[in-house]
Design a protein around this motif. Structure first.
Motif, PDB file in Angstrom:
ATOM      1  N   VAL A  14       1.285  -0.468   0.113  1.00 36.55           N
ATOM      2  CA  VAL A  14       0.347   0.187   0.172  1.00 36.55           C
ATOM      3  C   VAL A  14       0.800   1.349  -0.244  1.00 36.55           C
ATOM      4  CG1 VAL A  14      -1.881   1.226   1.325  1.00 36.55           C
ATOM      5  CG2 VAL A  14      -1.640  -1.137   0.972  1.00 36.55           C
ATOM      6  N   ASP A  15       1.024   1.413  -1.378  1.00 31.67           N
ATOM      7  CA  ASP A  15       1.432   2.772  -1.081  1.00 31.67           C
ATOM      8  C   ASP A  15       1.462   4.401  -1.348  1.00 31.67           C
ATOM      9  OD1 ASP A  15       0.284   4.397  -2.931  1.00 31.67           O
ATOM     10  OD2 ASP A  15       1.668   2.925  -4.884  1.00 31.67           O
ATOM     11  N   THR A  16       1.853   5.977  -0.890  1.00 30.30           N
ATOM     12  CA  THR A  16       1.361   6.868   0.088  1.00 30.30           C
ATOM     13  C   THR A  16       0.753   7.498  -0.641  1.00 30.30           C
ATOM     14  OG1 THR A  16       3.777   7.509  -0.816  1.00 30.30           O
ATOM     15  CG2 THR A  16       4.232   6.841   1.203  1.00 30.30           C
ATOM     16  N   ASP A  17       0.560   7.357  -2.196  1.00 33.77           N
ATOM     17  CA  ASP A  17      -0.312   7.546  -3.048  1.00 33.77           C
ATOM     18  C   ASP A  17      -1.743   7.226  -2.789  1.00 33.77           C
ATOM     19  OD1 ASP A  17      -0.957   9.500  -5.978  1.00 33.77           O
ATOM     20  OD2 ASP A  17      -1.712   8.223  -6.640  1.00 33.77           O
ATOM     21  N   GLN A  18      -1.929   6.143  -2.450  1.00 40.94           N
ATOM     22  CA  GLN A  18      -3.142   5.146  -2.307  1.00 40.94           C
ATOM     23  C   GLN A  18      -3.488   5.974  -0.562  1.00 40.94           C
ATOM     24  OE1 GLN A  18      -3.502   1.213  -2.667  1.00 40.94           O
ATOM     25  NE2 GLN A  18      -1.021   1.632  -3.371  1.00 40.94           N
TER      26      GLN A  18
ATOM     27  N   ALA B 280       2.273  -3.402  10.784  1.00 40.18           N
ATOM     28  CA  ALA B 280       2.652  -4.414   9.614  1.00 40.18           C
ATOM     29  C   ALA B 280       4.099  -5.520   9.884  1.00 40.18           C
ATOM     30  CB  ALA B 280       2.767  -3.372   8.484  1.00 40.18           C
ATOM     31  N   PRO B 281       4.161  -5.943   9.074  1.00 41.14           N
ATOM     32  CA  PRO B 281       5.321  -6.767   8.957  1.00 41.14           C
ATOM     33  C   PRO B 281       6.592  -6.059   8.446  1.00 41.14           C
ATOM     34  CG  PRO B 281       4.034  -8.659   7.771  1.00 41.14           C
ATOM     35  CD  PRO B 281       2.969  -7.197   7.794  1.00 41.14           C
ATOM     36  N   SER B 282       6.660  -5.226   7.721  1.00 43.04           N
ATOM     37  CA  SER B 282       7.339  -4.327   6.599  1.00 43.04           C
ATOM     38  C   SER B 282       6.478  -2.731   6.929  1.00 43.04           C
ATOM     39  CB  SER B 282       8.215  -4.552   5.873  1.00 43.04           C
ATOM     40  OG  SER B 282       7.818  -4.713   4.454  1.00 43.04           O
ATOM     41  N   PHE B 283       7.444  -1.889   6.205  1.00 49.96           N
ATOM     42  CA  PHE B 283       6.636  -0.745   5.944  1.00 49.96           C
ATOM     43  C   PHE B 283       7.552   0.069   5.257  1.00 49.96           C
ATOM     44  CE2 PHE B 283       5.684  -1.644  10.396  1.00 49.96           C
ATOM     45  CZ  PHE B 283       4.076  -0.957  10.327  1.00 49.96           C
ATOM     46  N   GLY B 284       7.221   1.170   4.059  1.00 52.47           N
ATOM     47  CA  GLY B 284       8.864   1.915   3.942  1.00 52.47           C
ATOM     48  C   GLY B 284       9.342   2.730   4.392  1.00 52.47           C
TER      49      GLY B 284
ATOM     50  N   PHE C  99       8.430   6.412   4.922  1.00 51.25           N
ATOM     51  CA  PHE C  99       7.018   6.396   5.285  1.00 51.25           C
ATOM     52  C   PHE C  99       7.517   5.749   7.666  1.00 51.25           C
ATOM     53  CE2 PHE C  99       3.607   4.020   7.836  1.00 51.25           C
ATOM     54  CZ  PHE C  99       3.016   5.109   8.063  1.00 51.25           C
ATOM     55  N   ARG C 100       8.064   4.855   7.737  1.00 48.14           N
ATOM     56  CA  ARG C 100       8.199   4.568   8.748  1.00 48.14           C
ATOM     57  C   ARG C 100       8.995   5.599   9.717  1.00 48.14           C
ATOM     58  NH1 ARG C 100      11.309   0.088   8.136  1.00 48.14           N
ATOM     59  NH2 ARG C 100      13.693   1.374   8.923  1.00 48.14           N
ATOM     60  N   SER C 101      10.548   6.803   9.110  1.00 52.30           N
ATOM     61  CA  SER C 101      11.082   7.829  10.125  1.00 52.30           C
ATOM     62  C   SER C 101       9.588   8.485   9.798  1.00 52.30           C
ATOM     63  CB  SER C 101      11.440   8.345   8.908  1.00 52.30           C
ATOM     64  OG  SER C 101      12.606   9.370   9.769  1.00 52.30           O
ATOM     65  N   ASN C 102       8.440   9.628   9.238  1.00 51.60           N
ATOM     66  CA  ASN C 102       7.603   9.976   9.113  1.00 51.60           C
ATOM     67  C   ASN C 102       7.345   9.776  10.281  1.00 51.60           C
ATOM     68  OD1 ASN C 102       9.027  11.544   6.651  1.00 51.60           O
ATOM     69  ND2 ASN C 102       7.595  11.171   5.466  1.00 51.60           N
ATOM     70  N   ALA C 103       6.614   8.342  10.146  1.00 54.13           N
ATOM     71  CA  ALA C 103       5.371   8.442  10.793  1.00 54.13           C
ATOM     72  C   ALA C 103       6.116   8.860  12.500  1.00 54.13           C
ATOM     73  CB  ALA C 103       4.844   6.976  10.778  1.00 54.13           C
TER      74      ALA C 103
ATOM     75  N   SER D 164       6.600   7.043  -3.010  1.00 59.48           N
ATOM     76  CA  SER D 164       7.429   8.411  -2.645  1.00 59.48           C
ATOM     77  C   SER D 164       7.341   8.779  -1.038  1.00 59.48           C
ATOM     78  CB  SER D 164       5.937   9.406  -3.147  1.00 59.48           C
ATOM     79  OG  SER D 164       4.989   9.636  -3.224  1.00 59.48           O
ATOM     80  N   SER D 165       7.863   9.836  -1.353  1.00 59.91           N
ATOM     81  CA  SER D 165       8.525  10.060   0.158  1.00 59.91           C
ATOM     82  C   SER D 165       7.803  10.694   0.923  1.00 59.91           C
ATOM     83  CB  SER D 165       9.645  10.717   0.513  1.00 59.91           C
ATOM     84  OG  SER D 165       9.874  11.622  -0.044  1.00 59.91           O
TER      85      SER D 165
END
Length: 205
Positions: free
Chosen positions: A19-23, A95-99, A102-106, A76-77
């Protein structure tokens, strides 16, 4: 930044990989000022295209935890993806893993990304997918998730980011805690090596 210590809340299932950031927030909404709020843009196209999309289900309207599959937040970032999730009421994504970005921004904005093994995420998604709208507890202090059936799983995140989330410190607030040390260092540097400091140019007379 709001502290994150422990959260007990309804968890919404999104059993999809990549599931990407554009979604999460389509690019056309990025020009909207953050002050206006991004809640209405969260998964906007997905909500409109699929009536059965999880977040259209009344059972998940009050969800504060999102459970997704592998590689959530890829693409995208854009930091706006985190803003949209938080404005939509979410404080945690499992989730099992993250972009990576995205993980840093979160974590820098108070949204907790919890990594769990694939088999445990699959088990949790299965519980939620059967219509079990029971609550999930995410305890950051103990680094532990409690599933609706009472079973528990440990997780681990970067110790520095864990501390910042527990204390409600964004990067600026964390830096300000060291303002006295920074001032002392700057003063000592000015005395020891004044030549290394930026020189103020004066206007020619």
């Amino acid at each position: 930044m709001e502290k994150f210590t422990s959260l007990t809340a309804v968890a919404a299932p999104l059993a999809e990989r990549n599931v990407d950031t554009d979604q999460i927030i389509p690019a056309r909404f990025l020009k909207v000022p953050r002050a206006h709020g991004y809640a209405d843009f969260l998964f906007c196209d997905r909500r409109q295209d699929r009536a059965d999309f999880a977040l259209n289900d009344q059972r998940w309207r009050a969800a504060k935890i999102l459970v997704a599959d592998d590689n959530f937040g890829c693409g995208s970032s854009r930091e706006a993806a985190v803003y949209a999730l938080m404005d939509g009421g979410f404080r945690c994504v499992i989730a099992p893993s993250f972009g990576d970005i995205f993980r840093s921004n979160a974590m820098k904005n108070g949204l907790l990304p919890v990594p769990l093994p694939q088999d445990q995420v699959t088990r949790l998604l299965d519980m939620l997918g059967r219509g079990n709208a029971g609550e999930v507890t995410v305890d950051l202090a103990a680094e532990q998730v409690t599933f609706p059936d009472g079973s528990q799983m440990r997780f681990a995140i970067d110790p520095h980011r864990r501390r910042c989330l527990l204390e409600g410190l964004d990067d600026i607030a964390f830096t300000r805690r060291h303002a006295n040390e920074i001032d002392r260092f700057a003063a000592a540097r000015a005395d020891a090596a004044p030549w290394s400091l930026p020189q103020t140019k004066t206007a020619a007379s």
